[in-house]
Write a protein that holds these residues in place. Structure first.
Motif, PDB file in Angstrom:
ATOM      1  N   ALA A  19       1.535   5.540   0.200  1.00 58.74           N
ATOM      2  CA  ALA A  19       1.063   6.805   0.757  1.00 58.74           C
ATOM      3  C   ALA A  19       2.069   7.898   0.418  1.00 58.74           C
ATOM      4  O   ALA A  19       3.236   7.793   0.788  1.00 58.74           O
ATOM      5  N   GLU A  20       1.594   8.927  -0.289  1.00 59.95           N
ATOM      6  CA  GLU A  20       2.453  10.036  -0.675  1.00 59.95           C
ATOM      7  C   GLU A  20       2.420  11.142   0.377  1.00 59.95           C
ATOM      8  O   GLU A  20       1.429  11.298   1.102  1.00 59.95           O
ATOM      9  N   SER A  21       3.479  11.916   0.411  1.00 61.78           N
ATOM     10  CA  SER A  21       3.549  13.106   1.249  1.00 61.78           C
ATOM     11  C   SER A  21       4.526  14.085   0.632  1.00 61.78           C
ATOM     12  O   SER A  21       5.286  13.719  -0.281  1.00 61.78           O
ATOM     13  N   LYS A  38       0.869  -1.174   0.000  1.00 62.48           N
ATOM     14  CA  LYS A  38       0.000   0.000   0.000  1.00 62.48           C
ATOM     15  C   LYS A  38       0.900   1.216   0.000  1.00 62.48           C
ATOM     16  O   LYS A  38       1.957   1.215   0.644  1.00 62.48           O
ATOM     17  N   TYR A  40       0.956  11.198  -8.024  1.00 59.99           N
ATOM     18  CA  TYR A  40       0.659   9.871  -7.511  1.00 59.99           C
ATOM     19  C   TYR A  40       1.902   8.987  -7.543  1.00 59.99           C
ATOM     20  O   TYR A  40       2.660   8.997  -8.516  1.00 59.99           O
ATOM     21  N   TRP A  59      -1.799   2.151  -6.471  1.00 58.69           N
ATOM     22  CA  TRP A  59      -1.694   3.609  -6.472  1.00 58.69           C
ATOM     23  C   TRP A  59      -1.883   4.167  -5.073  1.00 58.69           C
ATOM     24  O   TRP A  59      -2.651   3.641  -4.264  1.00 58.69           O
ATOM     25  N   GLY A  60      -1.178   5.268  -4.825  1.00 65.49           N
ATOM     26  CA  GLY A  60      -1.425   6.016  -3.611  1.00 65.49           C
ATOM     27  C   GLY A  60      -2.604   6.945  -3.805  1.00 65.49           C
ATOM     28  O   GLY A  60      -3.228   6.980  -4.867  1.00 65.49           O
ATOM     29  N   GLN A  61      -2.900   7.719  -2.765  1.00 65.02           N
ATOM     30  CA  GLN A  61      -4.069   8.599  -2.806  1.00 65.02           C
ATOM     31  C   GLN A  61      -3.780   9.921  -3.510  1.00 65.02           C
ATOM     32  O   GLN A  61      -4.711  10.650  -3.863  1.00 65.02           O
ATOM     33  N   GLY A  62      -2.512  10.218  -3.729  1.00 65.80           N
ATOM     34  CA  GLY A  62      -2.130  11.443  -4.424  1.00 65.80           C
ATOM     35  C   GLY A  62      -1.820  12.577  -3.467  1.00 65.80           C
ATOM     36  O   GLY A  62      -2.343  12.628  -2.351  1.00 65.80           O
ATOM     37  N   THR A  63      -0.963  13.473  -3.930  1.00 65.86           N
ATOM     38  CA  THR A  63      -0.637  14.669  -3.168  1.00 65.86           C
ATOM     39  C   THR A  63      -0.603  15.856  -4.118  1.00 65.86           C
ATOM     40  O   THR A  63      -0.055  15.765  -5.217  1.00 65.86           O
ATOM     41  N   GLN A  64      -1.206  16.955  -3.707  1.00 68.66           N
ATOM     42  CA  GLN A  64      -1.336  18.127  -4.566  1.00 68.66           C
ATOM     43  C   GLN A  64      -0.049  18.950  -4.550  1.00 68.66           C
ATOM     44  O   GLN A  64       0.498  19.252  -3.491  1.00 68.66           O
ATOM     45  N   CYS A  71       7.124   8.761  -0.939  1.00 64.08           N
ATOM     46  CA  CYS A  71       6.116   7.720  -1.041  1.00 64.08           C
ATOM     47  C   CYS A  71       6.536   6.574  -0.122  1.00 64.08           C
ATOM     48  O   CYS A  71       7.620   6.001  -0.293  1.00 64.08           O
TER      49      CYS A  71
END
Length: 120
Positions: free
Chosen positions: A5-7, A3, A97, A110-115, A22
């Motif tokens: 997760a981006e930041s 799984k 992503y 895929w991660g949830q994405g980061t803006q 990630c």
């Protein structure tokens, strides 16, 4: 499977830098099996590949639009993938992503994405 997760996203100034991270979670040792990639989806546009990196970092690819400005890297021991973004411009504004794939398969994790927003 892993799984993701981006930041690290946020607001950057024109010409500035950001570093995306990630983090991959899942069974120990499995992260090393995955090729990793960063993708982005600009407002109103299709998602596009930004950079990819193979399991041992032996092969790295970049989109033409980011070559020389972005650097992808990975730390298998930490189960992390990074995207260093320099000389940012307004065209880099997008949701970014992190993605993973096993050999012979499409990117399907895929991660949830980061803006990321670049202010002009």
């Amino acid at each position: 499977q892993v799984k993701l997760a981006e930041s690290g996203g946020g607001l950057a100034q024109f010409g500035g830098s950001l570093r995306l991270s990630c983090s991959a979670s899942g069974p120990a040792g499995i992260f090393n099996l995955y090729q990793m990639g960063w993708f982005r989806q600009p407002p109103g546009k299709e998602r596009e590949s930004v950079a990819t990196i193979t399991q041992s970092s032996a092969t790295i690819t970049y989109a033409d639009s980011v070559k020389g400005r972005f650097t992808i890297s990975r730390d298998n021991a930490k189960r992390m993938v990074y995207l260093q973004m320099n000389s940012l411009n307004s065209e880099d504004t997008a949701v970014y992503y992190c993605a993973a794939r096993q050999p012979g398969r499409a990117f399907d994790i895929w991660g949830q994405g980061t803006q990321v927003t670049v202010a002009s």
